[in-house]
Motif scaffolding. Sequence first.
Motif, PDB file in Angstrom:
ATOM      1  N   ARG A 130       0.705  -1.143   0.042  1.00  0.00           N
ATOM      2  CA  ARG A 130      -0.148  -0.009   0.120  1.00  0.00           C
ATOM      3  C   ARG A 130       0.879   1.409   0.184  1.00  0.00           C
ATOM      4  O   ARG A 130       0.198   2.280  -0.217  1.00  0.00           O
ATOM      5  CB  ARG A 130      -1.072   0.147   1.220  1.00  0.00           C
ATOM      6  CG  ARG A 130      -2.126  -1.046   0.990  1.00  0.00           C
ATOM      7  CD  ARG A 130      -3.232  -0.698   2.022  1.00  0.00           C
ATOM      8  NE  ARG A 130      -4.252  -1.575   1.793  1.00  0.00           N
ATOM      9  CZ  ARG A 130      -5.528  -1.255   1.337  1.00  0.00           C
ATOM     10  NH1 ARG A 130      -5.466   0.024   0.881  1.00  0.00           N
ATOM     11  NH2 ARG A 130      -6.580  -1.762   0.877  1.00  0.00           N
ATOM     12  N   TYR A 131       2.137   1.130   0.272  1.00  0.00           N
ATOM     13  CA  TYR A 131       3.135   2.340   0.103  1.00  0.00           C
ATOM     14  C   TYR A 131       4.128   2.255  -0.676  1.00  0.00           C
ATOM     15  O   TYR A 131       5.117   2.681  -0.331  1.00  0.00           O
ATOM     16  CB  TYR A 131       3.532   2.808   1.321  1.00  0.00           C
ATOM     17  CG  TYR A 131       4.025   1.962   2.750  1.00  0.00           C
ATOM     18  CD1 TYR A 131       5.269   1.526   2.878  1.00  0.00           C
ATOM     19  CD2 TYR A 131       3.079   1.157   3.409  1.00  0.00           C
ATOM     20  CE1 TYR A 131       5.777   0.775   3.717  1.00  0.00           C
ATOM     21  CE2 TYR A 131       3.611   0.318   4.509  1.00  0.00           C
ATOM     22  CZ  TYR A 131       4.945  -0.020   4.590  1.00  0.00           C
ATOM     23  OH  TYR A 131       5.429  -0.773   5.417  1.00  0.00           O
ATOM     24  N   GLY A 132       4.020   1.149  -1.636  1.00  0.00           N
ATOM     25  CA  GLY A 132       4.969   0.761  -2.557  1.00  0.00           C
ATOM     26  C   GLY A 132       6.121   0.220  -2.272  1.00  0.00           C
ATOM     27  O   GLY A 132       7.247   0.315  -2.854  1.00  0.00           O
ATOM     28  N   GLN A 133       6.110  -0.675  -1.109  1.00  0.00           N
ATOM     29  CA  GLN A 133       7.575  -1.252  -0.728  1.00  0.00           C
ATOM     30  C   GLN A 133       7.256  -2.807  -0.656  1.00  0.00           C
ATOM     31  O   GLN A 133       6.098  -3.362  -0.437  1.00  0.00           O
ATOM     32  CB  GLN A 133       7.943  -0.817   0.576  1.00  0.00           C
ATOM     33  CG  GLN A 133       8.469   0.713   0.585  1.00  0.00           C
ATOM     34  CD  GLN A 133       8.882   1.104   2.093  1.00  0.00           C
ATOM     35  OE1 GLN A 133       9.082   0.248   3.061  1.00  0.00           O
ATOM     36  NE2 GLN A 133       9.079   2.365   2.233  1.00  0.00           N
ATOM     37  N   PRO A 134       8.384  -3.615  -1.072  1.00  0.00           N
ATOM     38  CA  PRO A 134       8.231  -4.951  -0.690  1.00  0.00           C
ATOM     39  C   PRO A 134       8.458  -5.065   0.730  1.00  0.00           C
ATOM     40  O   PRO A 134       8.917  -4.273   1.575  1.00  0.00           O
ATOM     41  CB  PRO A 134       9.558  -5.574  -1.391  1.00  0.00           C
ATOM     42  CG  PRO A 134      10.495  -4.382  -1.449  1.00  0.00           C
ATOM     43  CD  PRO A 134       9.764  -3.234  -1.413  1.00  0.00           C
ATOM     44  N   PRO A 135       7.766  -6.491   1.147  1.00  0.00           N
ATOM     45  CA  PRO A 135       7.937  -6.675   2.765  1.00  0.00           C
ATOM     46  C   PRO A 135       9.196  -6.805   3.424  1.00  0.00           C
ATOM     47  O   PRO A 135      10.096  -7.494   2.553  1.00  0.00           O
ATOM     48  CB  PRO A 135       6.994  -8.088   2.578  1.00  0.00           C
ATOM     49  CG  PRO A 135       7.227  -8.499   1.437  1.00  0.00           C
ATOM     50  CD  PRO A 135       7.069  -7.568   0.319  1.00  0.00           C
ATOM     51  N   HIS A 136       9.463  -6.564   4.344  1.00  0.00           N
ATOM     52  CA  HIS A 136      10.861  -6.773   5.274  1.00  0.00           C
ATOM     53  C   HIS A 136      10.526  -8.159   5.683  1.00  0.00           C
ATOM     54  O   HIS A 136       9.554  -8.763   6.080  1.00  0.00           O
ATOM     55  CB  HIS A 136      10.957  -5.673   6.398  1.00  0.00           C
ATOM     56  CG  HIS A 136      11.936  -5.862   7.307  1.00  0.00           C
ATOM     57  ND1 HIS A 136      12.141  -6.624   8.027  1.00  0.00           N
ATOM     58  CD2 HIS A 136      13.191  -4.983   7.110  1.00  0.00           C
ATOM     59  CE1 HIS A 136      13.341  -6.416   8.862  1.00  0.00           C
ATOM     60  NE2 HIS A 136      14.034  -5.464   7.965  1.00  0.00           N
ATOM     61  N   PRO A 137      11.597  -8.792   6.238  1.00  0.00           N
ATOM     62  CA  PRO A 137      11.539 -10.170   6.609  1.00  0.00           C
ATOM     63  C   PRO A 137      10.624 -10.254   7.903  1.00  0.00           C
ATOM     64  O   PRO A 137      10.062 -11.457   8.242  1.00  0.00           O
ATOM     65  CB  PRO A 137      13.131 -10.589   6.953  1.00  0.00           C
ATOM     66  CG  PRO A 137      13.751  -9.777   5.551  1.00  0.00           C
ATOM     67  CD  PRO A 137      13.064  -8.654   5.693  1.00  0.00           C
ATOM     68  N   LEU A 162       6.309   3.954   5.898  1.00  0.00           N
ATOM     69  CA  LEU A 162       6.536   3.345   7.343  1.00  0.00           C
ATOM     70  C   LEU A 162       8.107   2.739   7.245  1.00  0.00           C
ATOM     71  O   LEU A 162       8.278   2.221   6.257  1.00  0.00           O
ATOM     72  CB  LEU A 162       5.558   2.296   7.820  1.00  0.00           C
ATOM     73  CG  LEU A 162       4.050   2.403   7.718  1.00  0.00           C
ATOM     74  CD1 LEU A 162       3.313   1.371   8.066  1.00  0.00           C
ATOM     75  CD2 LEU A 162       3.899   3.739   8.722  1.00  0.00           C
ATOM     76  N   HIS A 163       8.614   2.951   8.505  1.00  0.00           N
ATOM     77  CA  HIS A 163       9.762   2.094   8.626  1.00  0.00           C
ATOM     78  C   HIS A 163       9.213   0.622   9.061  1.00  0.00           C
ATOM     79  O   HIS A 163       8.467   0.533  10.090  1.00  0.00           O
ATOM     80  CB  HIS A 163      10.432   2.566   9.879  1.00  0.00           C
ATOM     81  CG  HIS A 163      11.092   3.756   9.519  1.00  0.00           C
ATOM     82  ND1 HIS A 163      12.104   3.776   8.711  1.00  0.00           N
ATOM     83  CD2 HIS A 163      11.064   5.193  10.326  1.00  0.00           C
ATOM     84  CE1 HIS A 163      12.679   5.316   8.746  1.00  0.00           C
ATOM     85  NE2 HIS A 163      12.090   5.970   9.834  1.00  0.00           N
TER      86      HIS A 163
END
Length: 243
Positions: A80-87, A132-133
């Motif tokens: 939703r904010y254009g980032q791949p998921p962090h582990p 988001l961080h």
Amino acid sequence: MASNGSDRPPVIGITTYLENATFGIWETEAAVLHRDYLDSVRVGGGNPVLLSPIGDWRPSTLDWLDGLVLSGGADVDPARYGQPPHPTTGTPQPLRDASEFALLAAAIEMDLPLLAVCRGLQVLNVALGGTLHQHTPEIVGTNDHLPHVASFGKTEISVTPGSLLGRILGESVSVLCHHHQSVDRVADGLHVVAHAQDGTVEALELPGRRFALATQSHPEQNADDARLFTALVDAARARREDR
């Protein structure tokens, strides 16, 4: 004599979420919510009602509400904010995301008094174009905001003088946190009104609204301090009276 409704407690909707739950003889997916939210709204003077995470939410289906709480919980889908998921980012919950983004859009359109808690703050920021961080410990170098599983960390925050939050809580306050994500880029139109000592954004406000406040901490966990919920209910009552 029949009441005209002006003396009834304001109705405050609180978002719920889908989880596997066990009760009685049943083990099934259920819409659930920590009871602390219900108690906090009641102590604040409102009538809490649970909002389905799969509802059709728009102004025409919410005109019976006086106020809204976006509750804490699972990570917002980073797509939703254009980032791949962090582990470390949790499994997306698309039904809840869709429901709460729709609820938020309706609340803003209706100028419905809003208190967004933890995940709720993140929903507000993302919905208005922020990011988001995905894992705050990588940014601040500590686990202070999420010290242990199923526990809350105590965090000292500094609040902007003259802000809505500042008028309610004062310029320095100790809050209870449980989050591993936090605000990165602040959405246009939102004002940051509180920081933790490590720089983490702890509260946002949407100016120009009757009451639109988001806190990264969990005020519902502090049974001795219902000031935020009381302020929300007061704003909801004032809106109803104005209508």
